[in-house]
Design an enzyme around this catalytic site. Structure first.
Site, PDB file in Angstrom:
ATOM      1  N   ILE A  14       0.825  -1.213   0.000  1.00 31.76           N
ATOM      2  CA  ILE A  14       0.000   0.000   0.000  1.00 31.76           C
ATOM      3  C   ILE A  14       0.859   1.264   0.000  1.00 31.76           C
ATOM      4  CG2 ILE A  14      -0.346   0.194   2.518  1.00 31.76           C
ATOM      5  CD1 ILE A  14      -2.937   0.821  -0.285  1.00 31.76           C
ATOM      6  N   SER A  36      11.811   0.310   7.561  1.00 32.89           N
ATOM      7  CA  SER A  36      11.228  -0.958   7.164  1.00 32.89           C
ATOM      8  C   SER A  36      12.326  -2.003   7.277  1.00 32.89           C
ATOM      9  CB  SER A  36      10.738  -0.852   5.715  1.00 32.89           C
ATOM     10  OG  SER A  36       9.583  -1.598   5.501  1.00 32.89           O
ATOM     11  N   ARG A  37      11.929  -3.236   7.625  1.00 30.90           N
ATOM     12  CA  ARG A  37      12.967  -4.250   7.799  1.00 30.90           C
ATOM     13  C   ARG A  37      13.606  -4.623   6.459  1.00 30.90           C
ATOM     14  NH1 ARG A  37       9.226  -8.571  10.189  1.00 30.90           N
ATOM     15  NH2 ARG A  37       8.342  -7.922   8.204  1.00 30.90           N
ATOM     16  N   LYS A  90      -5.502   1.699   7.905  1.00 32.98           N
ATOM     17  CA  LYS A  90      -6.627   0.936   8.433  1.00 32.98           C
ATOM     18  C   LYS A  90      -6.264  -0.547   8.483  1.00 32.98           C
ATOM     19  CE  LYS A  90      -8.290  -1.666   5.901  1.00 32.98           C
ATOM     20  NZ  LYS A  90      -8.089  -2.729   4.841  1.00 32.98           N
ATOM     21  N   ASP A 168     -10.521  -7.616   6.724  1.00 35.65           N
ATOM     22  CA  ASP A 168      -9.555  -6.616   6.237  1.00 35.65           C
ATOM     23  C   ASP A 168     -10.176  -5.803   5.101  1.00 35.65           C
ATOM     24  OD1 ASP A 168      -6.650  -5.492   6.025  1.00 35.65           O
ATOM     25  OD2 ASP A 168      -7.200  -6.106   3.996  1.00 35.65           O
TER      26      ASP A 168
HETATM   27  P1  NAP Z   1       2.170  -5.770   3.241  1.00 34.73           P
HETATM   28  O1  NAP Z   1       2.750  -5.279   1.961  1.00 34.73           O
HETATM   29  O2  NAP Z   1       2.034  -7.232   3.457  1.00 34.73           O
HETATM   30  O3  NAP Z   1       2.926  -5.186   4.510  1.00 34.73           O
HETATM   31  C1  NAP Z   1       3.448  -3.887   4.569  1.00 34.73           C
HETATM   32  C2  NAP Z   1       4.830  -3.920   5.160  1.00 34.73           C
HETATM   33  O4  NAP Z   1       4.777  -4.113   6.574  1.00 34.73           O
HETATM   34  C3  NAP Z   1       5.672  -5.089   4.679  1.00 34.73           C
HETATM   35  O5  NAP Z   1       6.253  -4.834   3.425  1.00 34.73           O
HETATM   36  C4  NAP Z   1       6.710  -5.238   5.766  1.00 34.73           C
HETATM   37  O6  NAP Z   1       7.851  -4.434   5.484  1.00 34.73           O
HETATM   38  C5  NAP Z   1       5.981  -4.714   6.994  1.00 34.73           C
HETATM   39  N1  NAP Z   1       5.714  -5.853   7.863  1.00 34.73           N
HETATM   40  C6  NAP Z   1       5.194  -7.052   7.502  1.00 34.73           C
HETATM   41  N2  NAP Z   1       5.164  -7.867   8.564  1.00 34.73           N
HETATM   42  C7  NAP Z   1       5.658  -7.155   9.586  1.00 34.73           C
HETATM   43  C8  NAP Z   1       5.924  -7.463  10.930  1.00 34.73           C
HETATM   44  N3  NAP Z   1       5.707  -8.686  11.406  1.00 34.73           N
HETATM   45  N4  NAP Z   1       6.430  -6.503  11.728  1.00 34.73           N
HETATM   46  C9  NAP Z   1       6.712  -5.295  11.237  1.00 34.73           C
HETATM   47  N5  NAP Z   1       6.519  -4.951   9.932  1.00 34.73           N
HETATM   48  C10 NAP Z   1       5.994  -5.883   9.143  1.00 34.73           C
HETATM   49  O7  NAP Z   1       0.743  -5.138   3.487  1.00 34.73           O
HETATM   50  P2  NAP Z   1      -0.061  -3.985   2.728  1.00 34.73           P
HETATM   51  O8  NAP Z   1      -0.936  -4.614   1.722  1.00 34.73           O
HETATM   52  O9  NAP Z   1       0.836  -2.880   2.335  1.00 34.73           O
HETATM   53  O10 NAP Z   1      -1.026  -3.544   3.934  1.00 34.73           O
HETATM   54  C11 NAP Z   1      -0.531  -2.845   5.055  1.00 34.73           C
HETATM   55  C12 NAP Z   1      -1.702  -2.182   5.763  1.00 34.73           C
HETATM   56  O11 NAP Z   1      -2.350  -1.320   4.838  1.00 34.73           O
HETATM   57  C13 NAP Z   1      -2.758  -3.174   6.252  1.00 34.73           C
HETATM   58  O12 NAP Z   1      -3.272  -2.757   7.481  1.00 34.73           O
HETATM   59  C14 NAP Z   1      -3.830  -3.124   5.171  1.00 34.73           C
HETATM   60  O13 NAP Z   1      -5.124  -3.400   5.688  1.00 34.73           O
HETATM   61  C15 NAP Z   1      -3.733  -1.658   4.739  1.00 34.73           C
HETATM   62  N6  NAP Z   1      -4.204  -1.444   3.358  1.00 34.73           N
HETATM   63  C16 NAP Z   1      -3.787  -2.248   2.338  1.00 34.73           C
HETATM   64  C17 NAP Z   1      -4.324  -2.073   1.058  1.00 34.73           C
HETATM   65  C18 NAP Z   1      -3.881  -2.919  -0.111  1.00 34.73           C
HETATM   66  O14 NAP Z   1      -4.464  -2.780  -1.197  1.00 34.73           O
HETATM   67  N7  NAP Z   1      -2.871  -3.763  -0.006  1.00 34.73           N
HETATM   68  C19 NAP Z   1      -5.261  -1.089   0.827  1.00 34.73           C
HETATM   69  C20 NAP Z   1      -5.615  -0.248   1.864  1.00 34.73           C
HETATM   70  C21 NAP Z   1      -5.088  -0.438   3.123  1.00 34.73           C
HETATM   71  P3  NAP Z   1       9.303  -4.891   5.982  1.00 34.73           P
HETATM   72  O15 NAP Z   1       9.385  -6.375   5.825  1.00 34.73           O
HETATM   73  O16 NAP Z   1      10.214  -4.132   5.084  1.00 34.73           O
HETATM   74  O17 NAP Z   1       9.372  -4.464   7.418  1.00 34.73           O
END
Ligand code: NAP
Length: 308
Positions: A14, A36-37, A90, A168
Protein backbone atom coordinates in the site's frame (compact mmCIF):
# COMPACT_ATOMS: atom_id res chain seq x y z
CA UNK A 1 3.56 27.23 6.85
CA UNK A 2 6.50 24.94 6.08
CA UNK A 3 5.75 21.41 4.87
CA UNK A 4 5.18 18.60 7.36
CA UNK A 5 8.31 16.45 7.42
CA UNK A 6 6.86 12.98 7.13
CA UNK A 7 8.31 9.48 7.38
CA UNK A 8 6.84 6.14 6.34
CA UNK A 9 7.04 2.96 8.38
CA UNK A 10 6.37 -0.50 6.86
CA UNK A 11 7.23 -0.15 3.19
CA UNK A 12 5.05 -2.68 1.35
CA UNK A 13 2.21 -2.87 -1.13
CA UNK A 14 0.00 0.00 0.00
CA UNK A 15 2.96 2.33 0.50
CA UNK A 16 4.12 1.81 -3.08
CA UNK A 17 0.64 1.84 -4.60
CA UNK A 18 -0.82 4.81 -2.72
CA UNK A 19 1.14 6.56 0.04
CA UNK A 20 4.24 7.52 -1.97
CA UNK A 21 2.33 9.06 -4.92
CA UNK A 22 -0.16 10.84 -2.61
CA UNK A 23 2.62 12.39 -0.50
CA UNK A 24 4.68 13.35 -3.56
CA UNK A 25 1.70 15.20 -5.06
CA UNK A 26 0.90 17.20 -1.91
CA UNK A 27 3.00 20.31 -1.16
CA UNK A 28 1.95 20.16 2.50
CA UNK A 29 4.43 17.29 2.91
CA UNK A 30 8.08 16.51 2.50
CA UNK A 31 8.95 12.80 2.73
CA UNK A 32 12.27 12.67 4.55
CA UNK A 33 12.78 9.10 5.82
CA UNK A 34 11.45 5.55 5.88
CA UNK A 35 11.78 2.63 8.25
CA UNK A 36 11.23 -0.96 7.16
CA UNK A 37 12.97 -4.25 7.80
CA UNK A 38 13.31 -5.01 4.07
CA UNK A 39 11.54 -2.35 2.01
CA UNK A 40 13.27 0.87 0.95
CA UNK A 41 12.12 4.13 -0.60
CA UNK A 42 14.51 5.59 -3.17
CA UNK A 43 16.00 9.04 -2.67
CA UNK A 44 15.57 9.38 1.11
CA UNK A 45 17.24 8.03 4.26
CA UNK A 46 16.13 4.47 5.06
CA UNK A 47 16.33 2.69 8.42
CA UNK A 48 15.60 -0.84 9.66
CA UNK A 49 13.46 0.26 12.62
CA UNK A 50 11.34 3.20 13.69
CA UNK A 51 13.52 3.63 16.78
CA UNK A 52 16.70 4.01 14.70
CA UNK A 53 14.92 6.41 12.33
CA UNK A 54 13.53 8.68 15.04
CA UNK A 55 16.91 8.86 16.74
CA UNK A 56 18.79 9.67 13.52
CA UNK A 57 16.28 12.14 12.02
CA UNK A 58 14.93 14.53 14.68
CA UNK A 59 13.37 16.75 11.99
CA UNK A 60 10.53 14.23 11.46
CA UNK A 61 7.19 15.85 12.36
CA UNK A 62 4.85 12.95 11.52
CA UNK A 63 4.88 9.26 10.64
CA UNK A 64 2.57 7.11 8.52
CA UNK A 65 2.35 3.59 9.94
CA UNK A 66 1.65 1.12 7.13
CA UNK A 67 2.66 -2.22 8.59
CA UNK A 68 0.08 -4.95 9.37
CA UNK A 69 -2.27 -4.03 12.23
CA UNK A 70 -0.78 -6.44 14.77
CA UNK A 71 2.42 -4.35 14.81
CA UNK A 72 0.92 -0.86 14.62
CA UNK A 73 0.48 -0.11 18.34
CA UNK A 74 4.17 -0.50 19.27
CA UNK A 75 5.27 1.80 16.44
CA UNK A 76 2.53 4.35 17.18
CA UNK A 77 3.40 4.43 20.87
CA UNK A 78 7.08 4.96 20.07
CA UNK A 79 6.27 7.77 17.64
CA UNK A 80 3.87 9.58 19.98
CA UNK A 81 6.34 9.30 22.87
CA UNK A 82 8.91 10.93 20.58
CA UNK A 83 6.50 13.82 19.91
CA UNK A 84 5.41 12.91 16.37
CA UNK A 85 1.95 13.14 14.80
CA UNK A 86 0.70 9.72 13.66
CA UNK A 87 -1.24 8.54 10.59
CA UNK A 88 -2.55 5.01 11.10
CA UNK A 89 -3.38 2.83 8.09
CA UNK A 90 -6.63 0.94 8.43
CA UNK A 91 -7.49 -0.92 10.59
CA UNK A 92 -6.01 1.43 13.22
CA UNK A 93 -4.94 -1.46 15.46
CA UNK A 94 -5.47 -5.05 16.44
CA UNK A 95 -7.74 -4.18 19.38
CA UNK A 96 -10.07 -1.35 20.37
CA UNK A 97 -8.30 -0.78 23.67
CA UNK A 98 -4.87 -0.27 22.19
CA UNK A 99 -6.21 2.45 19.89
CA UNK A 100 -8.00 4.11 22.83
CA UNK A 101 -4.65 4.07 24.64
CA UNK A 102 -2.95 5.77 21.68
CA UNK A 103 -5.70 8.37 21.55
CA UNK A 104 -5.17 9.19 25.23
CA UNK A 105 -1.41 9.45 24.70
CA UNK A 106 -1.84 11.73 21.65
CA UNK A 107 -4.26 13.94 23.60
CA UNK A 108 -1.92 14.17 26.58
CA UNK A 109 0.92 15.29 24.33
CA UNK A 110 -1.09 17.64 22.11
CA UNK A 111 -0.34 15.52 19.02
CA UNK A 112 -2.62 14.53 16.13
CA UNK A 113 -3.64 10.89 15.72
CA UNK A 114 -5.42 9.95 12.51
CA UNK A 115 -7.28 6.63 12.20
CA UNK A 116 -7.56 6.65 8.41
CA UNK A 117 -10.47 4.97 6.61
CA UNK A 118 -9.63 5.32 2.93
CA UNK A 119 -12.98 4.03 1.63
CA UNK A 120 -14.80 6.91 3.30
CA UNK A 121 -13.05 9.14 0.74
CA UNK A 122 -14.27 7.18 -2.27
CA UNK A 123 -15.84 9.58 -4.81
CA UNK A 124 -19.55 8.78 -4.41
CA UNK A 125 -19.69 8.31 -0.63
CA UNK A 126 -20.72 11.87 0.30
CA UNK A 127 -23.43 11.92 -2.36
CA UNK A 128 -24.77 8.58 -1.08
CA UNK A 129 -24.87 10.00 2.43
CA UNK A 130 -26.76 13.07 1.24
CA UNK A 131 -29.24 10.92 -0.70
CA UNK A 132 -29.92 8.67 2.30
CA UNK A 133 -30.43 11.73 4.52
CA UNK A 134 -33.10 12.97 2.10
CA UNK A 135 -35.38 9.91 2.25
CA UNK A 136 -36.62 7.05 4.43
CA UNK A 137 -34.36 3.99 4.31
CA UNK A 138 -36.15 0.63 4.42
CA UNK A 139 -33.25 -1.84 4.22
CA UNK A 140 -29.53 -1.98 3.48
CA UNK A 141 -27.50 -4.82 2.01
CA UNK A 142 -23.71 -4.93 1.83
CA UNK A 143 -22.06 -7.35 -0.58
CA UNK A 144 -18.26 -7.39 -0.37
CA UNK A 145 -16.96 -10.44 -2.23
CA UNK A 146 -13.46 -10.71 -3.65
CA UNK A 147 -10.76 -13.20 -4.51
CA UNK A 148 -8.21 -13.33 -1.70
CA UNK A 149 -5.68 -15.10 -3.92
CA UNK A 150 -5.73 -12.16 -6.31
CA UNK A 151 -5.72 -9.29 -3.79
CA UNK A 152 -3.66 -10.70 -0.92
CA UNK A 153 -1.16 -13.21 -2.31
CA UNK A 154 1.26 -14.54 0.33
CA UNK A 155 0.12 -12.13 3.05
CA UNK A 156 0.48 -14.46 6.03
CA UNK A 157 -0.30 -11.69 8.57
CA UNK A 158 -3.82 -11.36 7.20
CA UNK A 159 -4.62 -14.95 8.22
CA UNK A 160 -3.02 -14.66 11.66
CA UNK A 161 -4.95 -13.67 14.80
CA UNK A 162 -5.41 -9.90 14.66
CA UNK A 163 -5.04 -9.84 10.87
CA UNK A 164 -8.86 -9.80 10.55
CA UNK A 165 -9.10 -12.16 7.57
CA UNK A 166 -12.06 -11.20 5.36
CA UNK A 167 -12.72 -8.24 7.64
CA UNK A 168 -9.55 -6.62 6.24
CA UNK A 169 -11.58 -5.64 3.13
CA UNK A 170 -14.91 -5.91 4.98
CA UNK A 171 -13.95 -3.13 7.36
CA UNK A 172 -13.81 -0.81 4.33
CA UNK A 173 -17.51 -1.50 3.76
CA UNK A 174 -18.18 -0.93 7.45
CA UNK A 175 -16.29 2.37 7.32
CA UNK A 176 -18.64 3.54 4.55
CA UNK A 177 -21.85 2.20 6.12
CA UNK A 178 -21.08 3.81 9.49
CA UNK A 179 -20.46 7.10 7.70
CA UNK A 180 -23.50 7.22 5.39
CA UNK A 181 -26.27 5.84 7.60
CA UNK A 182 -27.99 8.37 9.84
CA UNK A 183 -28.11 6.25 13.00
CA UNK A 184 -25.70 4.02 14.87
CA UNK A 185 -25.95 0.32 14.00
CA UNK A 186 -25.38 -2.74 16.13
CA UNK A 187 -24.94 -6.40 15.23
CA UNK A 188 -27.78 -8.80 16.02
CA UNK A 189 -26.29 -12.02 14.58
CA UNK A 190 -23.21 -13.18 12.70
CA UNK A 191 -21.63 -16.34 11.33
CA UNK A 192 -17.90 -16.39 10.72
CA UNK A 193 -16.34 -19.10 8.54
CA UNK A 194 -12.78 -20.06 9.46
CA UNK A 195 -10.62 -22.27 7.23
CA UNK A 196 -9.61 -25.15 9.49
CA UNK A 197 -5.91 -24.23 9.10
CA UNK A 198 -6.25 -20.46 9.74
CA UNK A 199 -6.87 -18.12 12.68
CA UNK A 200 -8.93 -15.55 10.76
CA UNK A 201 -12.22 -15.91 8.85
CA UNK A 202 -12.53 -16.34 5.09
CA UNK A 203 -16.21 -15.32 5.08
CA UNK A 204 -18.73 -13.63 7.35
CA UNK A 205 -22.46 -13.14 7.24
CA UNK A 206 -23.80 -10.44 9.53
CA UNK A 207 -27.10 -8.79 10.37
CA UNK A 208 -27.39 -5.41 12.05
CA UNK A 209 -30.17 -3.07 13.09
CA UNK A 210 -30.44 0.44 14.44
CA UNK A 211 -32.73 1.90 17.10
CA UNK A 212 -35.55 2.06 14.51
CA UNK A 213 -35.07 -1.63 13.62
CA UNK A 214 -33.67 -0.80 10.15
CA UNK A 215 -32.59 -4.18 8.69
CA UNK A 216 -28.97 -4.16 7.50
CA UNK A 217 -27.12 -7.24 6.27
CA UNK A 218 -23.54 -7.80 5.17
CA UNK A 219 -21.99 -10.66 3.22
CA UNK A 220 -18.21 -10.74 3.17
CA UNK A 221 -16.55 -13.52 1.19
CA UNK A 222 -12.99 -14.04 0.06
CA UNK A 223 -13.71 -17.02 -2.19
CA UNK A 224 -15.20 -15.00 -5.04
CA UNK A 225 -13.60 -15.61 -8.40
CA UNK A 226 -14.71 -13.80 -11.58
CA UNK A 227 -16.77 -10.67 -10.96
CA UNK A 228 -15.73 -8.89 -7.76
CA UNK A 229 -18.42 -7.13 -5.69
CA UNK A 230 -17.96 -4.16 -3.39
CA UNK A 231 -21.55 -2.91 -3.28
CA UNK A 232 -23.90 -1.25 -0.79
CA UNK A 233 -27.57 -1.38 -1.79
CA UNK A 234 -30.29 0.57 0.01
CA UNK A 235 -34.03 0.25 -0.60
CA UNK A 236 -35.60 3.62 0.20
CA UNK A 237 -38.86 5.53 -0.26
CA UNK A 238 -37.09 7.34 -3.12
CA UNK A 239 -36.07 4.08 -4.79
CA UNK A 240 -33.06 1.78 -4.90
CA UNK A 241 -29.63 3.25 -4.25
CA UNK A 242 -26.60 1.28 -5.37
CA UNK A 243 -23.22 2.48 -4.17
CA UNK A 244 -20.94 0.24 -6.23
CA UNK A 245 -17.26 -0.50 -6.74
CA UNK A 246 -16.23 0.31 -3.19
CA UNK A 247 -17.93 3.72 -3.15
CA UNK A 248 -16.80 4.85 -6.60
CA UNK A 249 -20.17 4.76 -8.41
CA UNK A 250 -23.63 5.84 -7.30
CA UNK A 251 -26.89 4.92 -9.03
CA UNK A 252 -30.43 5.74 -7.99
CA UNK A 253 -33.17 3.64 -9.60
CA UNK A 254 -30.66 2.50 -12.22
CA UNK A 255 -29.62 6.03 -13.18
CA UNK A 256 -25.89 6.72 -12.78
CA UNK A 257 -25.46 9.80 -10.58
CA UNK A 258 -21.73 9.76 -9.88
CA UNK A 259 -18.79 8.08 -11.58
CA UNK A 260 -15.59 10.05 -11.14
CA UNK A 261 -11.99 8.83 -10.74
CA UNK A 262 -11.05 7.85 -7.21
CA UNK A 263 -8.59 9.94 -5.14
CA UNK A 264 -8.88 8.27 -1.75
CA UNK A 265 -5.26 8.58 -0.61
CA UNK A 266 -4.77 12.18 -1.79
CA UNK A 267 -7.89 13.02 0.24
CA UNK A 268 -6.57 11.12 3.28
CA UNK A 269 -3.34 13.13 3.22
CA UNK A 270 -5.32 16.38 2.86
CA UNK A 271 -7.32 15.42 5.93
CA UNK A 272 -4.18 14.52 7.90
CA UNK A 273 -2.58 17.91 7.09
CA UNK A 274 -5.83 19.61 8.13
CA UNK A 275 -5.93 17.94 11.55
CA UNK A 276 -2.21 18.48 12.16
CA UNK A 277 -2.64 22.20 11.40
CA UNK A 278 -5.75 22.39 13.58
CA UNK A 279 -4.02 20.55 16.45
CA UNK A 280 -6.66 17.83 16.71
CA UNK A 281 -7.13 14.09 16.18
CA UNK A 282 -9.55 12.12 14.02
CA UNK A 283 -10.19 8.67 15.48
CA UNK A 284 -13.52 6.99 14.76
CA UNK A 285 -13.51 3.43 16.04
CA UNK A 286 -17.01 2.48 14.82
CA UNK A 287 -15.83 0.21 11.94
CA UNK A 288 -13.38 -1.65 14.19
CA UNK A 289 -16.01 -1.91 16.94
CA UNK A 290 -18.36 -3.75 14.56
CA UNK A 291 -15.59 -6.20 13.68
CA UNK A 292 -14.92 -6.79 17.37
CA UNK A 293 -18.66 -7.31 17.93
CA UNK A 294 -18.79 -9.83 15.07
CA UNK A 295 -16.00 -11.83 16.71
CA UNK A 296 -17.83 -11.51 20.07
CA UNK A 297 -21.36 -12.42 18.95
CA UNK A 298 -20.66 -14.47 15.84
CA UNK A 299 -21.08 -18.23 15.50
CA UNK A 300 -17.99 -19.99 14.19
CA UNK A 301 -18.04 -22.50 11.38
CA UNK A 302 -14.94 -24.37 10.28
CA UNK A 303 -14.59 -24.78 6.52
CA UNK A 304 -12.13 -26.27 4.05
CA UNK A 305 -8.46 -25.45 4.67
CA UNK A 306 -7.11 -22.49 2.69
CA UNK A 307 -3.82 -22.72 0.78
CA UNK A 308 -2.38 -19.86 -1.33
P1 NAP B 1 2.17 -5.77 3.24
O1 NAP B 1 2.75 -5.28 1.96
O2 NAP B 1 2.03 -7.23 3.46
O3 NAP B 1 2.93 -5.19 4.51
C1 NAP B 1 3.45 -3.89 4.57
C2 NAP B 1 4.83 -3.92 5.16
O4 NAP B 1 4.78 -4.11 6.57
C3 NAP B 1 5.67 -5.09 4.68
O5 NAP B 1 6.25 -4.83 3.42
C4 NAP B 1 6.71 -5.24 5.77
O6 NAP B 1 7.85 -4.43 5.48
C5 NAP B 1 5.98 -4.71 6.99
N1 NAP B 1 5.71 -5.85 7.86
C6 NAP B 1 5.19 -7.05 7.50
N2 NAP B 1 5.16 -7.87 8.56
C7 NAP B 1 5.66 -7.16 9.59
C8 NAP B 1 5.92 -7.46 10.93
N3 NAP B 1 5.71 -8.69 11.41
N4 NAP B 1 6.43 -6.50 11.73
C9 NAP B 1 6.71 -5.29 11.24
N5 NAP B 1 6.52 -4.95 9.93
C10 NAP B 1 5.99 -5.88 9.14
O7 NAP B 1 0.74 -5.14 3.49
P2 NAP B 1 -0.06 -3.98 2.73
O8 NAP B 1 -0.94 -4.61 1.72
O9 NAP B 1 0.84 -2.88 2.33
O10 NAP B 1 -1.03 -3.54 3.93
C11 NAP B 1 -0.53 -2.85 5.06
C12 NAP B 1 -1.70 -2.18 5.76
O11 NAP B 1 -2.35 -1.32 4.84
C13 NAP B 1 -2.76 -3.17 6.25
O12 NAP B 1 -3.27 -2.76 7.48
C14 NAP B 1 -3.83 -3.12 5.17
O13 NAP B 1 -5.12 -3.40 5.69
C15 NAP B 1 -3.73 -1.66 4.74
N6 NAP B 1 -4.20 -1.44 3.36
C16 NAP B 1 -3.79 -2.25 2.34
C17 NAP B 1 -4.32 -2.07 1.06
C18 NAP B 1 -3.88 -2.92 -0.11
O14 NAP B 1 -4.46 -2.78 -1.20
N7 NAP B 1 -2.87 -3.76 -0.01
C19 NAP B 1 -5.26 -1.09 0.83
C20 NAP B 1 -5.61 -0.25 1.86
C21 NAP B 1 -5.09 -0.44 3.12
P3 NAP B 1 9.30 -4.89 5.98
O15 NAP B 1 9.38 -6.37 5.83
O16 NAP B 1 10.21 -4.13 5.08
O17 NAP B 1 9.37 -4.46 7.42
Amino acid sequence: MSPINIAIVGVGKIVRDQHLPAIAANSDYKLIAAASRHGVVDGIDNFKSIEAMLEAVPAIDAVSLCMPPQYRYAAAHTALQAGKHVFLEKPPGATLSEVADLQALADSKGLSLFASWHSRYAPAVEEAKAFLASTKINSVQVIWKEDVRHWHPNQEWIWAAGGLGVFDPGINALSIVTHILPKQLFITAATLEFPENRDAPIAASITFRDADALPVSAEFDWRQTGHQSWDIIAETDAGRMVLAEGGAKLSINGELRKDTPEREYPALYERFAEIVKAGKSDVDLAPLRHVADAFMLGKRKFVEAFHD
